[in-house]
Design a protein around this motif. Sequence first.
Motif, PDB file in Angstrom:
ATOM      1  N   LYS A   1      37.692  34.593  25.440  1.00  0.00           N
ATOM      2  CA  LYS A   1      37.572  33.996  26.770  1.00  0.00           C
ATOM      3  C   LYS A   1      38.225  34.884  27.819  1.00  0.00           C
ATOM      4  O   LYS A   1      37.683  35.064  28.916  1.00  0.00           O
ATOM      5  N   SER A   2      39.380  35.442  27.500  1.00  0.00           N
ATOM      6  CA  SER A   2      40.064  36.290  28.479  1.00  0.00           C
ATOM      7  C   SER A   2      39.263  37.562  28.750  1.00  0.00           C
ATOM      8  O   SER A   2      39.174  38.005  29.893  1.00  0.00           O
ATOM      9  N   ILE A   3      38.654  38.130  27.727  1.00  0.00           N
ATOM     10  CA  ILE A   3      37.845  39.338  27.916  1.00  0.00           C
ATOM     11  C   ILE A   3      36.623  39.034  28.772  1.00  0.00           C
ATOM     12  O   ILE A   3      36.332  39.762  29.738  1.00  0.00           O
ATOM     13  N   SER A   4      35.899  37.963  28.453  1.00  0.00           N
ATOM     14  CA  SER A   4      34.685  37.653  29.214  1.00  0.00           C
ATOM     15  C   SER A   4      35.014  37.324  30.669  1.00  0.00           C
ATOM     16  O   SER A   4      34.308  37.749  31.586  1.00  0.00           O
ATOM     17  N   TRP A   5      36.089  36.591  30.896  1.00  0.00           N
ATOM     18  CA  TRP A   5      36.471  36.262  32.261  1.00  0.00           C
ATOM     19  C   TRP A   5      36.914  37.506  33.023  1.00  0.00           C
ATOM     20  O   TRP A   5      36.597  37.680  34.191  1.00  0.00           O
ATOM     21  N   ARG A   6      37.636  38.385  32.362  1.00  0.00           N
ATOM     22  CA  ARG A   6      38.106  39.591  33.033  1.00  0.00           C
ATOM     23  C   ARG A   6      36.951  40.529  33.368  1.00  0.00           C
ATOM     24  O   ARG A   6      37.020  41.258  34.360  1.00  0.00           O
ATOM     25  N   VAL A   7      35.919  40.573  32.562  1.00  0.00           N
ATOM     26  CA  VAL A   7      34.761  41.398  32.897  1.00  0.00           C
ATOM     27  C   VAL A   7      34.169  40.919  34.224  1.00  0.00           C
ATOM     28  O   VAL A   7      33.908  41.721  35.129  1.00  0.00           O
ATOM     29  N   VAL A   8      33.983  39.613  34.346  1.00  0.00           N
ATOM     30  CA  VAL A   8      33.468  39.044  35.597  1.00  0.00           C
ATOM     31  C   VAL A   8      34.425  39.346  36.748  1.00  0.00           C
ATOM     32  O   VAL A   8      34.012  39.804  37.824  1.00  0.00           O
ATOM     33  N   GLY A   9      35.710  39.098  36.536  1.00  0.00           N
ATOM     34  CA  GLY A   9      36.707  39.329  37.579  1.00  0.00           C
ATOM     35  C   GLY A   9      36.827  40.787  37.978  1.00  0.00           C
ATOM     36  O   GLY A   9      37.013  41.111  39.150  1.00  0.00           O
ATOM     37  N   THR A  10      36.708  41.674  37.010  1.00  0.00           N
ATOM     38  CA  THR A  10      36.840  43.104  37.293  1.00  0.00           C
ATOM     39  C   THR A  10      35.639  43.620  38.076  1.00  0.00           C
ATOM     40  O   THR A  10      35.798  44.449  38.982  1.00  0.00           O
ATOM     41  N   ILE A  11      34.459  43.154  37.737  1.00  0.00           N
ATOM     42  CA  ILE A  11      33.280  43.529  38.520  1.00  0.00           C
ATOM     43  C   ILE A  11      33.473  43.112  39.979  1.00  0.00           C
ATOM     44  O   ILE A  11      33.203  43.878  40.902  1.00  0.00           O
ATOM     45  N   ASP A  12      33.991  41.915  40.171  1.00  0.00           N
ATOM     46  CA  ASP A  12      34.277  41.425  41.515  1.00  0.00           C
ATOM     47  C   ASP A  12      35.306  42.311  42.208  1.00  0.00           C
ATOM     48  O   ASP A  12      35.124  42.714  43.360  1.00  0.00           O
ATOM     49  N   THR A  13      36.376  42.648  41.505  1.00  0.00           N
ATOM     50  CA  THR A  13      37.421  43.497  42.087  1.00  0.00           C
ATOM     51  C   THR A  13      36.896  44.880  42.447  1.00  0.00           C
ATOM     52  O   THR A  13      37.217  45.420  43.512  1.00  0.00           O
ATOM     53  N   VAL A  14      36.088  45.461  41.568  1.00  0.00           N
ATOM     54  CA  VAL A  14      35.533  46.789  41.831  1.00  0.00           C
ATOM     55  C   VAL A  14      34.636  46.746  43.074  1.00  0.00           C
ATOM     56  O   VAL A  14      34.728  47.620  43.950  1.00  0.00           O
ATOM     57  N   LEU A  15      33.802  45.735  43.163  1.00  0.00           N
ATOM     58  CA  LEU A  15      32.914  45.625  44.326  1.00  0.00           C
ATOM     59  C   LEU A  15      33.699  45.434  45.627  1.00  0.00           C
ATOM     60  O   LEU A  15      33.399  46.084  46.640  1.00  0.00           O
ATOM     61  N   ILE A  16      34.698  44.566  45.590  1.00  0.00           N
ATOM     62  CA  ILE A  16      35.524  44.359  46.790  1.00  0.00           C
ATOM     63  C   ILE A  16      36.291  45.634  47.142  1.00  0.00           C
ATOM     64  O   ILE A  16      36.345  46.030  48.312  1.00  0.00           O
ATOM     65  N   SER A  17      36.866  46.284  46.128  1.00  0.00           N
ATOM     66  CA  SER A  17      37.619  47.525  46.371  1.00  0.00           C
ATOM     67  C   SER A  17      36.714  48.610  46.928  1.00  0.00           C
ATOM     68  O   SER A  17      37.121  49.375  47.816  1.00  0.00           O
ATOM     69  N   TRP A  18      35.513  48.700  46.430  1.00  0.00           N
ATOM     70  CA  TRP A  18      34.550  49.688  46.923  1.00  0.00           C
ATOM     71  C   TRP A  18      34.192  49.401  48.377  1.00  0.00           C
ATOM     72  O   TRP A  18      34.148  50.301  49.210  1.00  0.00           O
ATOM     73  N   PHE A  19      33.984  48.121  48.675  1.00  0.00           N
ATOM     74  CA  PHE A  19      33.676  47.724  50.042  1.00  0.00           C
ATOM     75  C   PHE A  19      34.826  48.058  50.993  1.00  0.00           C
ATOM     76  O   PHE A  19      34.618  48.581  52.083  1.00  0.00           O
ATOM     77  N   VAL A  20      36.053  47.762  50.562  1.00  0.00           N
ATOM     78  CA  VAL A  20      37.229  47.974  51.420  1.00  0.00           C
ATOM     79  C   VAL A  20      37.563  49.458  51.564  1.00  0.00           C
ATOM     80  O   VAL A  20      37.835  49.943  52.665  1.00  0.00           O
ATOM     81  N   THR A  21      37.549  50.195  50.440  1.00  0.00           N
ATOM     82  CA  THR A  21      37.970  51.603  50.479  1.00  0.00           C
ATOM     83  C   THR A  21      36.826  52.567  50.765  1.00  0.00           C
ATOM     84  O   THR A  21      37.070  53.672  51.262  1.00  0.00           O
TER      85      THR A  21
END
Length: 87
Positions: free
Chosen positions: A32-52
């Motif tokens: 569960k932690s791995i599957s949730w983190r994959v979703v969360g990390t994709i979100d973080t990467v997209l937001i970080s890409w947008f911001v930076t």
Amino acid sequence: MIADQLILNKETYKGSYKSDKQSESPKRSIVKSISWRVVGTIDTVLISWFVTGTLKLAFSIGLIELVTKMVLYFFHERVWNSIKWGK
């Protein structure tokens, strides 16, 4: 509303702590932690890409976030699995 659901659930569900503890194995918490983190990390990467505006920096932030939050989530799940409140 939430309090009503907790009270109604407590009245209708008479499972024991031991049976609840066995329903959530450490392996399940890891998956569960791995599957949730994959979703969360994709979100973080997209937001970080947008911001930076830098994809390399976005993936660096995402990688660090992936590892730290996965470990935190696992222990968070294990602690909550040992709490009887609301079961």
